[in-house]
Design a protein around this motif. Structure first.
Motif, PDB file in Angstrom:
ATOM      1  N   ARG A 145       0.602  -0.819  -0.403  1.00 50.24           N
ATOM      2  CA  ARG A 145      -0.183  -0.168  -0.381  1.00 50.24           C
ATOM      3  C   ARG A 145       0.703   1.466  -0.046  1.00 50.24           C
ATOM      4  O   ARG A 145       0.927   2.054  -0.713  1.00 50.24           O
ATOM      5  CB  ARG A 145      -1.174   0.081   1.158  1.00 50.24           C
ATOM      6  CG  ARG A 145      -1.736   1.558   1.314  1.00 50.24           C
ATOM      7  CD  ARG A 145      -2.969   1.262   2.480  1.00 50.24           C
ATOM      8  NE  ARG A 145      -3.674   2.040   2.299  1.00 50.24           N
ATOM      9  CZ  ARG A 145      -4.096   3.348   3.035  1.00 50.24           C
ATOM     10  NH1 ARG A 145      -2.360   2.995   4.398  1.00 50.24           N
ATOM     11  NH2 ARG A 145      -4.680   4.442   4.000  1.00 50.24           N
ATOM     12  N   ARG A 204      -6.980 -14.356   4.997  1.00 48.85           N
ATOM     13  CA  ARG A 204      -7.991 -13.027   5.393  1.00 48.85           C
ATOM     14  C   ARG A 204      -8.225 -13.268   7.024  1.00 48.85           C
ATOM     15  O   ARG A 204      -8.331 -12.287   7.752  1.00 48.85           O
ATOM     16  CB  ARG A 204      -9.201 -12.847   5.071  1.00 48.85           C
ATOM     17  CG  ARG A 204      -8.674 -12.153   2.845  1.00 48.85           C
ATOM     18  CD  ARG A 204      -9.877 -11.539   2.674  1.00 48.85           C
ATOM     19  NE  ARG A 204      -9.338 -11.876   1.448  1.00 48.85           N
ATOM     20  CZ  ARG A 204      -9.671  -9.886   0.422  1.00 48.85           C
ATOM     21  NH1 ARG A 204     -10.383  -9.215   1.917  1.00 48.85           N
ATOM     22  NH2 ARG A 204      -9.597  -9.720  -0.393  1.00 48.85           N
ATOM     23  N   TYR A 209      -7.325 -12.062  10.700  1.00 47.62           N
ATOM     24  CA  TYR A 209      -8.439 -11.282  11.628  1.00 47.62           C
ATOM     25  C   TYR A 209      -8.431 -12.346  12.799  1.00 47.62           C
ATOM     26  O   TYR A 209      -8.125 -11.172  14.005  1.00 47.62           O
ATOM     27  CB  TYR A 209      -9.639 -12.348  10.886  1.00 47.62           C
ATOM     28  CG  TYR A 209     -10.311 -10.240  10.350  1.00 47.62           C
ATOM     29  CD1 TYR A 209     -10.837  -9.114  11.253  1.00 47.62           C
ATOM     30  CD2 TYR A 209     -10.622 -10.743   9.128  1.00 47.62           C
ATOM     31  CE1 TYR A 209     -11.054  -7.935   9.489  1.00 47.62           C
ATOM     32  CE2 TYR A 209     -11.032  -9.708   7.844  1.00 47.62           C
ATOM     33  CZ  TYR A 209     -10.778  -8.516   8.895  1.00 47.62           C
ATOM     34  OH  TYR A 209     -12.394  -7.153   8.081  1.00 47.62           O
ATOM     35  N   ASP A 261      -6.314  -6.525  11.602  1.00 51.24           N
ATOM     36  CA  ASP A 261      -7.578  -5.839  10.929  1.00 51.24           C
ATOM     37  C   ASP A 261      -6.634  -4.967   9.660  1.00 51.24           C
ATOM     38  O   ASP A 261      -7.015  -5.027   8.735  1.00 51.24           O
ATOM     39  CB  ASP A 261      -8.410  -5.636  11.938  1.00 51.24           C
ATOM     40  CG  ASP A 261      -8.688  -6.300  12.617  1.00 51.24           C
ATOM     41  OD1 ASP A 261      -8.158  -7.254  12.916  1.00 51.24           O
ATOM     42  OD2 ASP A 261      -9.651  -6.654  13.468  1.00 51.24           O
ATOM     43  N   ALA A 262      -5.784  -4.205  10.036  1.00 50.28           N
ATOM     44  CA  ALA A 262      -5.770  -3.042   9.255  1.00 50.28           C
ATOM     45  C   ALA A 262      -5.450  -3.793   8.462  1.00 50.28           C
ATOM     46  O   ALA A 262      -5.676  -2.894   6.779  1.00 50.28           O
ATOM     47  CB  ALA A 262      -4.965  -2.289   9.791  1.00 50.28           C
ATOM     48  N   ARG A 308      -8.111  -4.566   5.354  1.00 56.76           N
ATOM     49  CA  ARG A 308      -8.452  -3.381   4.448  1.00 56.76           C
ATOM     50  C   ARG A 308      -7.117  -3.136   3.342  1.00 56.76           C
ATOM     51  O   ARG A 308      -7.847  -2.499   2.140  1.00 56.76           O
ATOM     52  CB  ARG A 308      -8.527  -2.179   5.320  1.00 56.76           C
ATOM     53  CG  ARG A 308      -9.611  -2.328   6.043  1.00 56.76           C
ATOM     54  CD  ARG A 308      -9.753  -0.931   7.022  1.00 56.76           C
ATOM     55  NE  ARG A 308      -8.801  -0.215   7.816  1.00 56.76           N
ATOM     56  CZ  ARG A 308      -8.815  -0.609   9.396  1.00 56.76           C
ATOM     57  NH1 ARG A 308      -9.204  -1.284   9.419  1.00 56.76           N
ATOM     58  NH2 ARG A 308      -7.807   0.592   9.630  1.00 56.76           N
ATOM     59  N   TYR A 309      -6.200  -3.569   3.776  1.00 58.08           N
ATOM     60  CA  TYR A 309      -5.348  -2.807   2.977  1.00 58.08           C
ATOM     61  C   TYR A 309      -5.249  -4.259   1.908  1.00 58.08           C
ATOM     62  O   TYR A 309      -4.955  -3.175   0.521  1.00 58.08           O
ATOM     63  CB  TYR A 309      -3.558  -2.706   3.329  1.00 58.08           C
ATOM     64  CG  TYR A 309      -3.628  -1.709   4.515  1.00 58.08           C
ATOM     65  CD1 TYR A 309      -4.343  -0.858   4.400  1.00 58.08           C
ATOM     66  CD2 TYR A 309      -2.726  -1.705   5.191  1.00 58.08           C
ATOM     67  CE1 TYR A 309      -4.341   0.181   5.080  1.00 58.08           C
ATOM     68  CE2 TYR A 309      -2.161  -0.986   5.845  1.00 58.08           C
ATOM     69  CZ  TYR A 309      -2.868   0.536   6.100  1.00 58.08           C
ATOM     70  OH  TYR A 309      -3.063   1.079   7.046  1.00 58.08           O
ATOM     71  N   ARG A 323      -8.310  -5.073   0.904  1.00 53.34           N
ATOM     72  CA  ARG A 323      -9.104  -5.499  -0.165  1.00 53.34           C
ATOM     73  C   ARG A 323      -8.947  -3.857  -0.737  1.00 53.34           C
ATOM     74  O   ARG A 323      -9.725  -3.612  -1.867  1.00 53.34           O
ATOM     75  CB  ARG A 323      -9.772  -4.790   1.094  1.00 53.34           C
ATOM     76  CG  ARG A 323     -11.019  -6.426   1.950  1.00 53.34           C
ATOM     77  CD  ARG A 323     -12.147  -5.907   1.791  1.00 53.34           C
ATOM     78  NE  ARG A 323     -12.919  -7.065   2.611  1.00 53.34           N
ATOM     79  CZ  ARG A 323     -12.883  -7.513   3.606  1.00 53.34           C
ATOM     80  NH1 ARG A 323     -12.650  -6.517   4.622  1.00 53.34           N
ATOM     81  NH2 ARG A 323     -13.339  -8.385   3.487  1.00 53.34           N
ATOM     82  N   SER A 324      -8.532  -2.830  -0.547  1.00 51.90           N
ATOM     83  CA  SER A 324      -7.850  -1.534  -0.910  1.00 51.90           C
ATOM     84  C   SER A 324      -7.443  -1.784  -2.387  1.00 51.90           C
ATOM     85  O   SER A 324      -7.200  -0.813  -3.447  1.00 51.90           O
ATOM     86  CB  SER A 324      -7.724  -0.190  -0.372  1.00 51.90           C
ATOM     87  OG  SER A 324      -6.861  -0.659   0.087  1.00 51.90           O
TER      88      SER A 324
END
Length: 693
Positions: free
Chosen positions: A239, A675, A679, A684-685, A688-689, A691-692
């Motif tokens: 990211r 994933r 978790y 968790d962060a 998100r990376y 997913r994005s």
């Protein structure tokens, strides 16, 4: 969102049966706040109750499980006397002994004439066999439940083993079957079980071999944790890479001016590191680089050259240090080195107040302050930069990753350079800084002489004091370091104050004292007097460990050196040998020395190579304490032990590279399972990376 399958594991501990408001906080302190934390709390030993002899064959000192008949109760003359219950089998008798016992309870538990299974440690008293407070008393049909191997867990005050075992069992019962995230071929090659059977097996060791880090269940769980760590770092790194940086590629005029004014030539590794940093800054990608160099290897100069490039490109640079002493030290050094280039440097710490602080904040906000040096104060809300292009973070392990990110967020597409003088073994570099490129400074600046390190018993204290007197007569400066005693600042301070009083009586007012509980201003005043004033002998606690630079100091005495970690001893020794004069470090120890302490002191005597010292430290003490204390920026592993699992870390890193090459969005079935793994280990962060993208 955390997958629903993991909800039971992330319930609070008080949701577990038998964990009420009294025990809950104690278990939380021991393991963590969720049920899953108890799953990660692995046993460190076993009690084997399978040995079931007759009474006559029971060996004193051994844990046994006996089948007996209760013959009679023998209450004590008063509550203070022991209550005995005589039991027998075909070969003899023994007494079960209870203190502060309730008669009605024991008569119900051990009715006369009944057969009972008792398990505990037997001992001989007045030529008779007895068992004090048996661990288990049960009816004969419970023999299988008792006659087993029982795991032994690390405890905390107020928690009984039985209560902890019951809570862990309840947490394990909440663990779901989860989809497999391991590569099938690798798992088969290692002979590892699936996740849930591995967890169950780790909590049910059958023998000592099952407690070893290399046992299949433990190795599997350690790999899961390392895989989560490496995957999370790789996603963060990807990211960061995708967030474009700003190209900084000035002609280097300011850098050239500063370099021309240096009283020494840059070492080869300083030049190499500088070139790597310049390449990053010019690339258009965001720099995320770790500058790792031993004490005195010249990291600050390398960082300054990068900051001057940012300034020449019309932007600002900031350096964040973990303590006020270190921030002021950096400010003094950087101001001096930046002066020939005509660049203004500002200092911002928690001590600046009122009009002075307002003036500094205005200079930062309107861009007049081109380079800003400070402590945590730099990322407070009211600090606004005109245009922050480069953030340098010193001694990163004293900060969390979040603090690194929040400083970078003060600018647009800010480049980040992290410095550490704590040599870190490669395995730890991968787990703590896997999201970064690494530059190493491996040479000391020209003219530095090696430090002569001597290891002496405390009985030689008088000789050491005479040597210090001779050094003071020669005009040198001396550090005298007192240890942390039993983790208490109180006793740490008492030891230093006592030694200070004694040395002051011998050497007069030229003896100073500095410790962690002094106000910042007082600490700085003493350090300034030691650096260039009337203090020649400084008695100190480990507050001087990081970043204090007094070239005239060439002697250091460290008392109770056996109590310090290797990395800490190395950092302390790095305070001397910073000028061109020969330096001596004396490590005083109090015998007898344990094996690990002896090995530590031998390593210190034999080498000044910080990286070799760090590898030895990892081998001797394990990763948890590698930096002297558990530091917020380093990952703490619950299941992996890097001293034993370094190969698994390398495998996890390779696996992650392959995963993200084949399935960058983690959208395949294995990607979805990974994933869940992120978790499970609370990364968790990173999800998100993923997913994005």
């Amino acid at each position: 969102m955390r997958p629903q399958s993991l909800f039971p594991l992330f319930a609070p501990l008080t949701a577990l049966p038998g964990v009420g408001p009294r025990v809950g906080p104690l278990l939380e302190k021991l393991a963590g706040e969720h049920a899953v934390d108890l799953c990660w709390h692995l046993p460190t030993g076993i009690v084997d109750r399978r040995h079931a002899p007759h009474i006559a064959d029971a060996e004193p000192g051994r844990i046994v499980t006996l089948t007996v008949t209760v013959e009679r109760h023998l209450p004590g003359a008063s509550r203070r006397h022991p209550y005995r219950v005589r039991c027998a089998d075909d070969t003899g008798f023994l007494h079960l002994v209870f203190f502060h016992a309730r008669r009605d309870y024991l008569e119900k538990l051990l009715p006369v004439g009944a057969e009972r299974i008792v398990s505990g440690r037997v001992e001989r008293f007045n030529a008779e066999i007895q068992m004090v407070h048996p661990d288990h008393v049960a009816a004969p049909d419970d023999l299988d439940a008792i006659q087993a191997v029982e795991p032994v867990y690390p405890l905390t005050a107020g928690v009984m083993p039985k209560v902890l075992r019951r809570a862990i069992r309840a947490a394990l019962d909440r663990a779901p079957e989860l989809p497999e995230w391991l590569d099938p071929a690798y798992q088969a090659r290692q002979g590892w079980p699936a996740w849930k059977p591995a967890l169950e097996s780790a909590h049910a060791p059958a023998d000592e071999a099952d407690l070893a880090p290399s046992s299949p269940a433990r190795a599997r769980l350690a790999y899961d944790e390392l895989l989560a760590n490496q995957l999370a770092l790789a996603l963060v790194r990807r990211r960061q890479r995708r967030l474009s940086g700003r190209p900084i590629a000035p002609e280097g005029m300011l850098r050239a001016k500063a370099e021309a004014a240096l009283p020494f030539a840059l070492t080869g590794s300083q030049q190499t590191a500088g070139a790597e940093i310049r390449k990053d800054l010019a690339s258009g990608d965001r720099m995320m680089r770790l500058l790792q160099g031993d004490v005195g290897s010249g990291k600050t100069v390398v960082a300054l050259m990068a900051m001057l490039d940012a300034v020449e490109a019309g932007a600002q640079a900031a350096l964040m240090a973990p303590t006020e002493i270190l921030a002021r030290q950096h400010f003094a050094t950087i101001s001096r080195l930046a002066a020939p280039a005509g660049v203004e440097v500002q200092l911002l710490t928690g001590r600046e107040k009122g009009a002075s602080r307002t003036g500094i904040l205005e200079a930062i906000a309107d861009g007049r302050a081109r380079i800003v040096v400070g402590t945590h104060a730099l990322f407070q809300d009211d600090v606004v930069f005109a245009d922050l292009a480069l953030a340098v973070v010193d001694e990163q392990h004293r900060f969390g990753v979040e603090q690194r990110v929040s400083l970078a967020a003060k600018g647009q597409r800010t480049h980040i350079l992290v410095m550490t003088a704590t040599p870190i073994p490669r395995t730890l570099t991968l787990t703590a800084y896997g999201d970064m490129d690494v530059s190493l400074l491996t040479e000391k600046p020209a003219g530095r002489k090696p430090v002569d390190t001597r290891v002496l018993p405390a009985s030689r204290l008088e000789d050491v004091r005479a040597g210090v007197a001779r050094a003071l007569d020669r005009g040198t400066k001396v550090y005298w370091v007192c240890p942390l005693v039993e983790e208490s600042e109180q006793s740490d301070l008492a030891a230093a104050e006592e030694r200070h009083a004694e040395l002051k009586a011998a050497f007069g007012p030229r003896v100073g004292l500095v410790h962690g509980r002094m106000k910042g201003r007082d600490k700085d005043a003493v350090m300034a007097a030691f650096a260039g004033g009337d203090i020649d002998l400084l008695v100190a606690t480990t507050v001087i460990e990081v970043g204090v630079d007094v070239p005239a100091a060439t002697v250091m005495v460290i008392e109770h050196a056996e109590r310090f970690g290797l990395a800490q001893l190395h950092q302390l020794r790095g305070r001397i040998g910073r000028g061109s004069d020969a330096s001596t470090c004396i490590l005083l120890y109090t015998p007898p020395l344990g094996e690990t302490a002896r090995a530590r002191l031998e390593v210190m005597r034999d080498t000044e190579d910080g990286f070799r010292i760090a590898e030895e430290d990892l081998r001797l003490r394990g990763a948890g304490e590698i930096l002297g204390t558990r530091q917020s920026g380093m990952p703490t592993f619950r299941l992996a032990d890097l001293a034993h699992h370094a190969e698994l870390l390398a495998a996890a890193r390779d696996d992650v590279n392959l995963i993200l090459e084949r399935d960058p969005d983690l959208s395949s079935p294995r990607g979805a399972a990974l994933r869940t793994l992120l978790y499970l280990f609370e990364r968790d962060a990173a999800v998100r990376y993923a997913r994005s993208g």
